[in-house]
Design a protein around this motif. Structure first.
Motif, PDB file in Angstrom:
ATOM      1  N   UNK A 568       0.820  -1.212   0.000  1.00  0.00           N
ATOM      2  CA  UNK A 568       0.000   0.000   0.000  1.00  0.00           C
ATOM      3  C   UNK A 568       0.855   1.264   0.000  1.00  0.00           C
ATOM      4  N   UNK A 569       1.988   1.230   0.683  1.00  0.00           N
ATOM      5  CA  UNK A 569       2.867   2.407   0.691  1.00  0.00           C
ATOM      6  C   UNK A 569       3.306   2.763  -0.723  1.00  0.00           C
ATOM      7  N   UNK A 570       3.510   1.738  -1.527  1.00  0.00           N
ATOM      8  CA  UNK A 570       3.936   1.991  -2.903  1.00  0.00           C
ATOM      9  C   UNK A 570       2.833   2.605  -3.746  1.00  0.00           C
ATOM     10  N   UNK A 571       1.594   2.542  -3.266  1.00  0.00           N
ATOM     11  CA  UNK A 571       0.481   3.113  -4.036  1.00  0.00           C
ATOM     12  C   UNK A 571       0.225   4.569  -3.696  1.00  0.00           C
ATOM     13  N   UNK A 572       0.848   5.071  -2.621  1.00  0.00           N
ATOM     14  CA  UNK A 572       0.568   6.438  -2.173  1.00  0.00           C
ATOM     15  C   UNK A 572       1.318   7.430  -3.054  1.00  0.00           C
ATOM     16  N   UNK A 573       0.611   8.329  -3.665  1.00  0.00           N
ATOM     17  CA  UNK A 573       1.258   9.358  -4.476  1.00  0.00           C
ATOM     18  C   UNK A 573       1.641  10.551  -3.606  1.00  0.00           C
ATOM     19  N   UNK A 578       0.441  14.652   0.586  1.00  0.00           N
ATOM     20  CA  UNK A 578       0.336  16.055   0.985  1.00  0.00           C
ATOM     21  C   UNK A 578      -1.107  16.446   1.293  1.00  0.00           C
ATOM     22  N   UNK A 579      -2.047  15.836   0.600  1.00  0.00           N
ATOM     23  CA  UNK A 579      -3.455  16.142   0.862  1.00  0.00           C
ATOM     24  C   UNK A 579      -3.856  15.713   2.262  1.00  0.00           C
ATOM     25  N   UNK A 630      -0.749  25.681   3.891  1.00  0.00           N
ATOM     26  CA  UNK A 630      -0.523  24.276   3.529  1.00  0.00           C
ATOM     27  C   UNK A 630       0.973  24.004   3.385  1.00  0.00           C
ATOM     28  N   UNK A 631       1.518  23.048   4.141  1.00  0.00           N
ATOM     29  CA  UNK A 631       2.964  22.767   4.056  1.00  0.00           C
ATOM     30  C   UNK A 631       3.404  22.270   2.687  1.00  0.00           C
ATOM     31  N   UNK A 632       2.469  21.792   1.869  1.00  0.00           N
ATOM     32  CA  UNK A 632       2.861  21.326   0.539  1.00  0.00           C
ATOM     33  C   UNK A 632       3.473  22.455  -0.285  1.00  0.00           C
ATOM     34  N   UNK A 633       3.123  23.704   0.022  1.00  0.00           N
ATOM     35  CA  UNK A 633       3.633  24.834  -0.760  1.00  0.00           C
ATOM     36  C   UNK A 633       4.315  25.905   0.087  1.00  0.00           C
ATOM     37  N   UNK A 634       4.063  25.916   1.417  1.00  0.00           N
ATOM     38  CA  UNK A 634       4.581  26.984   2.270  1.00  0.00           C
ATOM     39  C   UNK A 634       5.339  26.391   3.458  1.00  0.00           C
ATOM     40  N   UNK A 635       6.621  26.675   3.584  1.00  0.00           N
ATOM     41  CA  UNK A 635       7.393  26.278   4.758  1.00  0.00           C
ATOM     42  C   UNK A 635       8.444  27.348   5.047  1.00  0.00           C
TER      43      UNK A 635
END
Length: 982
Positions: A568-573, A578-579, A630-635
């Motif tokens: 299952x870990x291999x299926x996570x995009x 990030x979502x 959102x940490x996906x774009x802002x850190x």
């Protein structure tokens, strides 16, 4: 990449329009005699037309022979006796019985139309070869009686088809006489009389074809359900008589469909079983069992059913040459193709001509392994699988994506839902649980439904990203193809000599491409990647070859929880990971004293950070906002935060690319730490994998595994929540310490692991210490005056109100407008301020509710100067009155008091002092002494009660032992304190 000289099949062949329109699905692959004969409107399929039927039907030997015998029986004149009258189709499900019945119907009902098609011409040629003379193309105008028993209910008729009838015999007569009631009535009573039934048939004076489809649907459990002994007995008697009558009646043929008992899985009652045995005996005595197709007809049937025309010979020959170059030389020949021991490797050119565009390796599997499986629906299932496959691969080819020159066992795209479900539901996998297991295995271990996940697929994707393989562009799905080939052999249990899975040679052959850059050693490397215990397929079982046997590969569905989690870990995009971080961060955000929380999602459309903030609706009037980015774009930090800082500066109205922001002062931004984001992402992947493991069927079916999976999911969730809270350790806000200072973005970092920027109360405390906000209960009338400037007097109350949300020098209010209203009221009541109208006239305020902060008419006024001695001298009537208090003080207004000078202007009651100190104390005794004196004086003033309002923040480096005692004393005052080791 070697440039192929062969035209690819998706350009050389045209898929039938109805398959293209249905995106690879063949809706009528399971043909229905009932719908072909009685269907109308949307219920009338295309194959109800004899011409279309002939167009999609390959004239196989078995089908041609069957229809030729019927044609002779109907139109053979005096030679009708050369063929039997009763023919029986007894194949299992999906063997072509309905297709043959519909062909027989068209042969008799529309002989001239069918005669124009390939199958019609073949039938007439076959009949001519038997009789040594041609038949009339109209077969002497036969009449057809169709009894579709799978669409008949004993005792309950369909009026438009059956008129007034009830029994099966009555329905037969009504169809025989086409609704002629008088002739129907004449024979109605003779249900068991062979002679009368024969007479009725002969009375038409034309050939008659009788088709009885799926007899046991009616005589099995159907008759049990009617619970009418008389009807049951009558129907049984009629069928016995009919089977005898057709053999005695000239120019009459009967085609009966009844699956033999060894191939029929239908469960029957004892009475139903007795009726089956009775009919079996009668059919064996009077009829001849025939077939519709043989296994080696698959290729021709598929090509006719899926494509509009056969391939050009030069295209097939060029394709053969492409593959033969590798097959006839080196390790590919010695270690792969010779190791297959398959006849197609010897006659490759001939086999490709027969199976094109399918690889002989795949067709050999379908014809010799799939077709012999109990439960596999032979032609029907094969057509569904292959039609969905060619459509999906054609779409890839048309989009300039890679597609194989020949479709082999590794090229069935399991990412395509139709292909995958057609394979799983084909009958190759016997039970539902195993079907679910292999469905999950295909998506997780091989390729996901979006074609961007799955262990094997990711091996290929990563190989392309690394750019290490010279052959990647000509074979970009090598690992997926190998895994798919193993999958197809794994679902067929008990292969040759009872062995499981695929041999080493079979798997490598499935990966082959006509490109010399892809060598045998490369195929070997692909298999090593797939079987790697850490990064390969989690479900693969490898059986080493012994005593001359090859290594075998099998995909097992008996997975442990650990195997499932890794799969299952291999299926996570990255996007999914990030979502879920964003969703958790939003859920974990506690507004606290802030009026509103706002979560700003990262852009999925690749917008810049500034544009994301511009469209987020941050600038909201008169509300304090905790804005979580959102940490996906802002850190922040780790040398990668320039974009985030510039975007926040623009959002608060600063910088060259600033955004319009009137209310920026009342927004505080919560931002994650870049390094902590890495940890959150890792745990988010683990959590999503644990969540997905719970959803797979094998986990749901195993109570112990399910309990463990739930516990691990809960642990993963807790760890993720803790890490996300810790990741948000920064806040940014617009600041202006005083009127003369430049506006800028200030920052607070929470070093304590228990603190997080997602907790509004913690954030508020931090900005209180920065002088950016008031804590609860600290905004008093004195605090209000402390923050007012000269130009604030005379301003309308609504402007004064707005200033506390849009002016950076004014701190935010814990209680918002209610705090401001109360402070104003208290200031008015104590004489520190007045509320006046637009003309400057004082407005009486007797309650907090009368402070209308939305008013433009009401304004802020300074307090009035006390009256002079002459004005306040008591008259005769009040000569004994005591002097009252001076507004704004508790001291009586007596002459000479500090609050009331005898002459001159009003003396100020209080003054505001603001100062800052920055001193190095190391080896500087002079500075230490001066500062000590300053703080002693401050102590004396506070001790005397001369300070009515104090707002201060200190930051100092102190001896460790002294720091602990000082921090404890500060905590006793109820103030937060931050202590950090240096």
């Amino acid at each position: 990449m070697k440039q192929s000289g062969a035209t690819p099949w998706w350009k050389a062949l045209r898929i039938r329009p109805e398959i293209l329109d249905a995106s690879g699905s063949i809706a009528d692959v399971q043909m229905s005699l009932y719908h072909a004969v009685y269907g109308s409107g949307d219920q009338r399929p295309q194959y109800a037309d004899a011409s279309y039927y002939g167009e999609i039907t390959h004239p196989t030997g078995a089908l041609t022979d069957l229809l030729a015998r019927i044609a002779i029986r109907l139109g053979g004149g005096s030679d009708y006796t050369k063929v039997p009258a009763l023919l029986r189709l007894d194949q299992g499900m999906g063997g072509g019985k309905s297709h043959a019945c519909i062909g027989a119907y068209h042969l008799a009902a529309a002989p001239l139309n069918l005669a124009k098609t390939d199958v019609g011409k073949a039938v007439l040629r076959q009949a001519e070869s038997i009789l040594s003379r041609p038949l009339p193309k109209n077969l002497d105008n036969p009449h057809v009686v169709v009894l579709p028993c799978d669409n008949m209910t004993p005792g309950a008729t369909v009026v438009e088809n059956d008129g007034p009838t009830k029994s099966l015999y009555e329905r037969f007569l009504w169809r025989l006489f086409t609704g002629d009631y008088s002739r129907y009535s004449a024979y109605r009573e003779h249900f068991s009389n062979v002679s009368k039934i024969s007479e009725a048939i002969g009375s038409l004076n034309r050939p008659v074809l009788i088709i009885v489809d799926e007899i046991m649907n009616y005589f099995g459990n159907g008759l049990d359900g009617v619970n009418d002994e008389a009807l049951t007995a009558q129907d049984q008697a009629f069928m016995r008589a009919l089977l005898d009558a057709v053999t005695k009646t000239p120019h009459t043929a009967m085609l009966a469909v009844m699956i033999s008992s060894d191939k029929d899985s239908i469960s029957l009652s004892p009475e139903g079983q007795r009726r089956r045995l009775d009919l079996e005996r009668l059919l064996e005595r009077n009829g001849k069992p025939v077939g519709a197709h043989e296994n080696d007809d698959f290729a021709a049937i598929l090509r006719r059913r899926i494509f509009t025309q056969p391939p050009a010979k030069e295209v097939v020959d060029a394709t053969v040459r492409e593959f033969k170059e590798a097959m006839d030389n080196g390790p590919w020949k010695n270690k792969v193709y010779e190791g297959l021991h398959a006849p197609w490797t010897v006659n490759f050119a001939e086999e490709v001509s027969r199976t094109y565009p399918f690889h002989p390796q795949l067709m050999h599997m379908a014809e010799n392994e799939w077709a012999n499986r109990t439960g596999f629906q032979k032609v029907r299932s094969t057509i569904k699988v292959f039609a969905a496959t060619v459509y999906a691969l054609q779409q890839r080819g048309k989009a300039n994506s890679w597609a194989p020159l020949l479709i082999g066992p590794g090229d069935l795209p399991l990412s395509n839902t139709q292909v995958r479900e057609s394979i799983i539901g084909s009958g190759l996998i016997s039970d539902t649980k195993t079907q679910n297991n292999y469905r999950s295995l295909a998506q997780n271990d091989i390729v996901g439904v979006r074609d961007s996940s799955g262990t094997a697929r990711l091996l290929d994707v990563n190989r392309g990203t690394d750019g290490g393989a010279l052959w990647h562009h000509s074979n970009p799905r090598a690992a997926e193809r190998a895994a798919t080939a193993i999958f197809l052999t794994s679902i067929v249990s008990g292969r040759s000599q009872g062995r499981r899975g695929a041999t080493d040679a079979e798997v490598k052959a499935a990966t082959a491409v006509p490109d010399p850059a892809y060598m045998f050693a490369d195929a070997d490397a692909v298999l090593k990647d797939l079987t790697d215990p850490d990064t390969g397929l989690v479900s693969i079982e490898v059986t080493p070859g012994q005593k001359g046997q090859q290594t075998r590969y099998f995909l097992s569905t008996e997975q442990t929880l650990l195997m499932l989690q890794r799969a299952m870990r291999d299926t996570i995009t990255d996007a999914e990971r990030d979502t879920v971080i964003a969703e958790f961060a939003e859920q974990l955000t506690d507004t606290g004293p802030f009026d509103r929380k706002l979560f700003v999602r990262a852009s999925v459309d690749r917008l810049s950070a500034r544009d994301v903030l511009a469209s987020a609706g941050i600038d909201d009037a008169r509300v304090s906002r905790l804005v979580v980015l959102d940490p996906a774009q802002f850190t922040l930090r780790n040398g990668a935060d320039r974009v985030t800082r510039e975007a926040v500066q623009a959002a608060v109205g600063l910088g060259a690319d600033k955004l319009p922001a009137r209310w920026a002062s009342s927004a505080v931004f919560a931002v994650a730490n870049t390094q902590q984001r890495h940890a959150a992402r890792r745990l988010a992947t683990a959590y999503l994998a644990a969540e997905r493991v719970l959803g797979v069927q094998e986990t749901q079916d195993d109570a112990d595994m399910k309990a463990k999976a739930i516990a691990e999911r809960n642990d993963a969730k807790r760890n993720l929540e803790t890490t996300i809270k810790r990741a948000f350790q920064h806040i940014l806000f617009l600041a202006q310490p005083d009127d003369d200072a430049t506006r800028g973005v200030d920052e607070v970092t929470f070093d304590d692991k228990t603190e997080t920027a997602l907790h509004g109360a913690i954030v508020w405390k931090a900005i209180v210490e920065k002088g950016k906000a008031f804590d609860q209960g600290t905004f008093s009338a004195k605090a209000l005056l402390h923050n007012l400037r000269e130009n604030d007097y005379g301003r309308p109350l609504d402007e004064l109100r707005d200033a506390f949300w849009n002016t950076p020098r004014l701190p935010l209010l814990h209680g918002g407008q209610s705090d401001l209203r109360q402070a104003l009221f208290d200031a008015v009541q104590t004489g520190l301020l007045r509320v006046v109208d637009s003309e400057g006239e004082e407005v009486a305020v007797t309650g907090v509710s009368e402070i209308n902060l939305s008013s433009q008419r009401l304004r802020l006024g300074k307090r009035m100067a006390p009256k002079t001695d002459d004005e306040t001298q008591p008259g005769p009537a009040d000569s004994n009155a005591e002097p009252g208090p001076v507004p704004g003080t508790d001291r009586p207004g007596v002459p000479g008091s500090p609050g009331k000078p005898e002459n001159g202007p009003l003396a100020p009651q209080e003054k505001q002092i603001a100062f800052s100190v920055t001193q190095s104390m190391l080896n500087n005794t002079g500075n230490a002494e001066d500062l000590s004196q300053l703080f002693r004086q401050l102590y004396d003033i506070i001790d005397r009660g001369d300070v009515s309002f104090l707002q201060a923040s200190f930051q100092m480096v102190v001896n460790a032992q002294s720091a602990d005692g000082l921090a404890e004393r500060i905590r006793e005052l109820g103030s937060p304190v931050h202590v950090r080791d240096l």
